[in-house]
Design a protein around this motif. Structure first.
Motif, PDB file in Angstrom:
ATOM      1  N   THR A   1      -6.911   0.713  -6.886  1.00  0.00           N
ATOM      2  CA  THR A   1      -5.612   0.460  -6.549  1.00  0.00           C
ATOM      3  C   THR A   1      -5.010   1.718  -5.976  1.00  0.00           C
ATOM      4  O   THR A   1      -4.143   1.893  -5.319  1.00  0.00           O
ATOM      5  CB  THR A   1      -4.479  -0.283  -7.617  1.00  0.00           C
TER       6      THR A   1
ATOM      7  N   PRO B   1       0.100   1.183 -10.923  1.00  0.00           N
ATOM      8  CA  PRO B   1      -0.934   0.312 -10.306  1.00  0.00           C
ATOM      9  C   PRO B   1      -0.910  -1.183 -11.103  1.00  0.00           C
ATOM     10  O   PRO B   1      -1.060  -2.118 -10.258  1.00  0.00           O
ATOM     11  CB  PRO B   1      -2.223   1.041 -10.698  1.00  0.00           C
TER      12      PRO B   1
ATOM     13  N   THR C   1       1.994  -3.038  -9.228  1.00  0.00           N
ATOM     14  CA  THR C   1       1.430  -3.368  -7.959  1.00  0.00           C
ATOM     15  C   THR C   1       0.549  -4.580  -7.700  1.00  0.00           C
ATOM     16  O   THR C   1       0.804  -5.360  -6.911  1.00  0.00           O
ATOM     17  CB  THR C   1       0.905  -2.003  -7.140  1.00  0.00           C
ATOM     18  N   HIS C   2      -0.278  -4.326  -8.695  1.00  0.00           N
ATOM     19  CA  HIS C   2      -1.422  -5.524  -9.078  1.00  0.00           C
ATOM     20  C   HIS C   2      -0.594  -6.808  -9.232  1.00  0.00           C
ATOM     21  O   HIS C   2      -0.999  -7.700  -8.613  1.00  0.00           O
ATOM     22  CB  HIS C   2      -2.299  -5.101  -9.898  1.00  0.00           C
TER      23      HIS C   2
ATOM     24  N   HIS D   1       0.732  -1.130   0.058  1.00  0.00           N
ATOM     25  CA  HIS D   1      -0.126  -0.023   0.048  1.00  0.00           C
ATOM     26  C   HIS D   1       0.932   1.275  -0.131  1.00  0.00           C
ATOM     27  O   HIS D   1       0.773   2.161  -0.906  1.00  0.00           O
ATOM     28  CB  HIS D   1      -0.977  -0.028   1.339  1.00  0.00           C
TER      29      HIS D   1
ATOM     30  N   LEU E   1       0.186 -13.610  -3.550  1.00  0.00           N
ATOM     31  CA  LEU E   1      -0.784 -14.492  -3.087  1.00  0.00           C
ATOM     32  C   LEU E   1      -0.565 -15.945  -3.739  1.00  0.00           C
ATOM     33  O   LEU E   1      -0.741 -16.870  -2.789  1.00  0.00           O
ATOM     34  CB  LEU E   1      -2.271 -13.902  -3.620  1.00  0.00           C
TER      35      LEU E   1
ATOM     36  N   LYS F   1       1.041   3.655  -3.420  1.00  0.00           N
ATOM     37  CA  LYS F   1       0.245   4.843  -3.776  1.00  0.00           C
ATOM     38  C   LYS F   1       1.311   6.090  -3.518  1.00  0.00           C
ATOM     39  O   LYS F   1       1.299   7.124  -4.279  1.00  0.00           O
ATOM     40  CB  LYS F   1      -0.831   5.088  -2.877  1.00  0.00           C
TER      41      LYS F   1
ATOM     42  N   ILE G   1      -6.076  -2.383  -2.555  1.00  0.00           N
ATOM     43  CA  ILE G   1      -5.393  -2.844  -3.633  1.00  0.00           C
ATOM     44  C   ILE G   1      -6.369  -3.930  -4.444  1.00  0.00           C
ATOM     45  O   ILE G   1      -6.933  -5.133  -3.592  1.00  0.00           O
ATOM     46  CB  ILE G   1      -3.963  -3.376  -3.240  1.00  0.00           C
ATOM     47  N   THR G   2      -6.256  -4.003  -5.721  1.00  0.00           N
ATOM     48  CA  THR G   2      -7.161  -5.257  -6.373  1.00  0.00           C
ATOM     49  C   THR G   2      -5.939  -6.560  -6.470  1.00  0.00           C
ATOM     50  O   THR G   2      -5.074  -6.156  -6.822  1.00  0.00           O
ATOM     51  CB  THR G   2      -7.646  -4.736  -7.696  1.00  0.00           C
ATOM     52  N   ALA G   3      -6.534  -7.609  -5.985  1.00  0.00           N
ATOM     53  CA  ALA G   3      -5.826  -8.623  -5.850  1.00  0.00           C
ATOM     54  C   ALA G   3      -5.844  -9.345  -7.126  1.00  0.00           C
ATOM     55  O   ALA G   3      -4.995 -10.094  -7.766  1.00  0.00           O
ATOM     56  CB  ALA G   3      -5.752  -9.389  -4.763  1.00  0.00           C
ATOM     57  N   ASP G   4      -7.185  -9.784  -7.481  1.00  0.00           N
ATOM     58  CA  ASP G   4      -7.464 -10.496  -8.452  1.00  0.00           C
ATOM     59  C   ASP G   4      -9.012 -10.059  -9.217  1.00  0.00           C
ATOM     60  O   ASP G   4      -9.757  -9.707  -8.422  1.00  0.00           O
ATOM     61  CB  ASP G   4      -7.662 -11.870  -8.036  1.00  0.00           C
TER      62      ASP G   4
ATOM     63  N   PHE H   1       1.475  -7.948  -6.185  1.00  0.00           N
ATOM     64  CA  PHE H   1       0.438  -8.579  -5.312  1.00  0.00           C
ATOM     65  C   PHE H   1      -0.135 -10.001  -5.317  1.00  0.00           C
ATOM     66  O   PHE H   1      -0.051 -10.723  -4.890  1.00  0.00           O
ATOM     67  CB  PHE H   1      -0.826  -7.552  -5.219  1.00  0.00           C
ATOM     68  N   LYS H   2      -0.523 -10.276  -6.833  1.00  0.00           N
ATOM     69  CA  LYS H   2      -0.851 -11.459  -7.236  1.00  0.00           C
ATOM     70  C   LYS H   2       0.008 -12.594  -7.138  1.00  0.00           C
ATOM     71  O   LYS H   2       0.039 -13.655  -6.769  1.00  0.00           O
ATOM     72  CB  LYS H   2      -1.587 -11.490  -8.483  1.00  0.00           C
TER      73      LYS H   2
END
Lengths: 103, 111, 159
Positions: free
Chosen positions: C115, B87, B90-91, B34, B98, B38, C121-124, B94-95
């Motif tokens: 985001t 963004p 970042t996405h 985060h 996960l 940002k 934040i968009t994860a999926d 993040f994925k």
């Protein structure tokens, strides 16, 4: 104005050093990737400051643009690579599983 | 116009500073994301915008000619690119986090 | 038609990047833009449909609101990062919710906006279900109120 730009670039370099702590001691690989991305963002701004100080912005702006592109692609590539592997060294869990499956 | 540049650059430096401190202090990888996702976007955007304004009036051969306008447009391209790319990166990270099984930090888990 | 639009956009971009307007640089630009248009001309505009000009105008009108939200988001994250009682204030959690957006481009716009704005934040994206990670409780409530989704749907006239 030149002094102001020089001062700002020194602060940016100091902040990049702070991010370097996460690169060296980050617990997971993903921490290191995002820290390197953050350092790359700061470097883009620092390159523009350098261009302002030297009075050659029209040259440095191309370098900064290329650096931003490379930074983005490097982050995406590293994220995709470490999605399945924990480390670049052989001997990680994934590598051993694959070796067992082959043999 | 120099005062506008100074305000923009100082604001950008503040957000960069907050992003770096957040990167150091937040408890896990997802929360750190985060801070960088940002803070770096807005910080870089503000600094680059401030430099574009300064270059428009002082760059080139004395300011406000074809060379300075072209260079400012290029600098704004960098800002737009950062705005689109950050963004997305970042996405993606993040994925990847996960999928590779980094355990999220929760308030209940820390007790 | 699509190819011509792609070529014109690429050529304008080339001229801005080159910065010199003589015949030599222009011809180099024409050659390379033709090659790129030939190789990947269907990448920029995937399908041709009507009302694209209206969408562009609405998107430009959407940007100031987005920037205002981004500044709010950054102040929020900066306050969290700099406050000494940080570990009590944050409460990260993964939530999922359904949206009514249909086309790909509106989903991408919505995901990038999420985001960029307050602590999320968009994860999926699975089908029409968004997985979103929020940093603290108030920002999640703010997102679930659905104001941003309505604005994005208004851009692409899907509301």
């Amino acid at each position: 104005m030149d002094n102001f730009f020089l001062f700002s670039s020194v602060i940016l370099c100091f902040l990049a050093l702070l991010c370097l702590y996460r690169v060296v001691f980050g617990p997971t690989v993903m921490d290191r990737i995002i820290s390197v991305g953050a350092i790359g963002n700061k470097t883009t701004a620092t390159l523009l400051f350098m261009g302002m100080i030297y009075g050659r912005v029209e040259m440095f702006v191309d370098i900064a643009l290329a650096y931003a592109l490379l930074n983005f692609i490097a982050t995406l590539g590293a994220a995709k690579f470490f999605r399945v592997r924990k480390s670049i060294l052989p001997g990680s869990k994934y590598f051993q599983e694959r070796k067992r499956r082959i043999s | 116009m120099e005062i506008v540049t100074i305000i923009f650059v100082l604001g950008g430096l503040f957000f960069f500073f907050a992003a770096s401190i957040g990167l150091l202090r937040f408890p896990d990888f997802y929360a750190r994301m985060h801070a960088t996702g940002k803070g770096d976007t807005l910080g870089g955007f503000l600094i680059i915008l401030g430099l574009a304004v300064y270059n428009l009036f002082h760059g080139g051969h004395g300011g406000f000619d074809l060379a300075s306008i072209l260079t400012s447009v290029k600098i704004i391209f960098i800002a737009v690119f950062i705005f689109l790319a950050n963004p997305t990166a970042t996405h993606a990270v993040f994925k990847a986090g996960l999928d590779s099984g980094v355990v999220p930090w929760t308030k209940e888990g820390s007790k | 038609m699509r190819l011509i639009a792609t070529f014109i956009i690429l050529f304008v971009f080339w001229m801005v990047m080159a910065g010199k307007f003589d015949l030599f640089h222009a011809s180099l630009g024409v050659i390379s833009c033709l090659i790129v248009t030939f190789l990947s001309g269907d990448l920029l505009f995937k399908e041709s449909r009507k009302g694209r000009g209206k969408e562009v105008v609405r998107f430009i009108l959407y940007i100031p609101w987005l920037i205002y939200q981004i500044i709010l988001a950054n102040l929020h994250v900066a306050r969290l990062a700099l406050s000494p009682r940080m570990s009590e204030l944050i409460n990260p959690q993964l939530i999922r919710f359904k949206v009514n957006l249909k086309s790909d481009i509106s989903k991408v716009t919505f995901a990038n906006s999420i985001t960029l704005t307050p602590g999320t934040i968009t994860a999926d994206i699975v089908g029409d279900e968004f997985h979103v990670q929020g940093l603290s409780q108030p920002v999640i409530d703010d997102l679930l109120s659905g104001e941003m989704e309505q604005r994005v749907a208004h851009i692409y006239s899907e509301d």
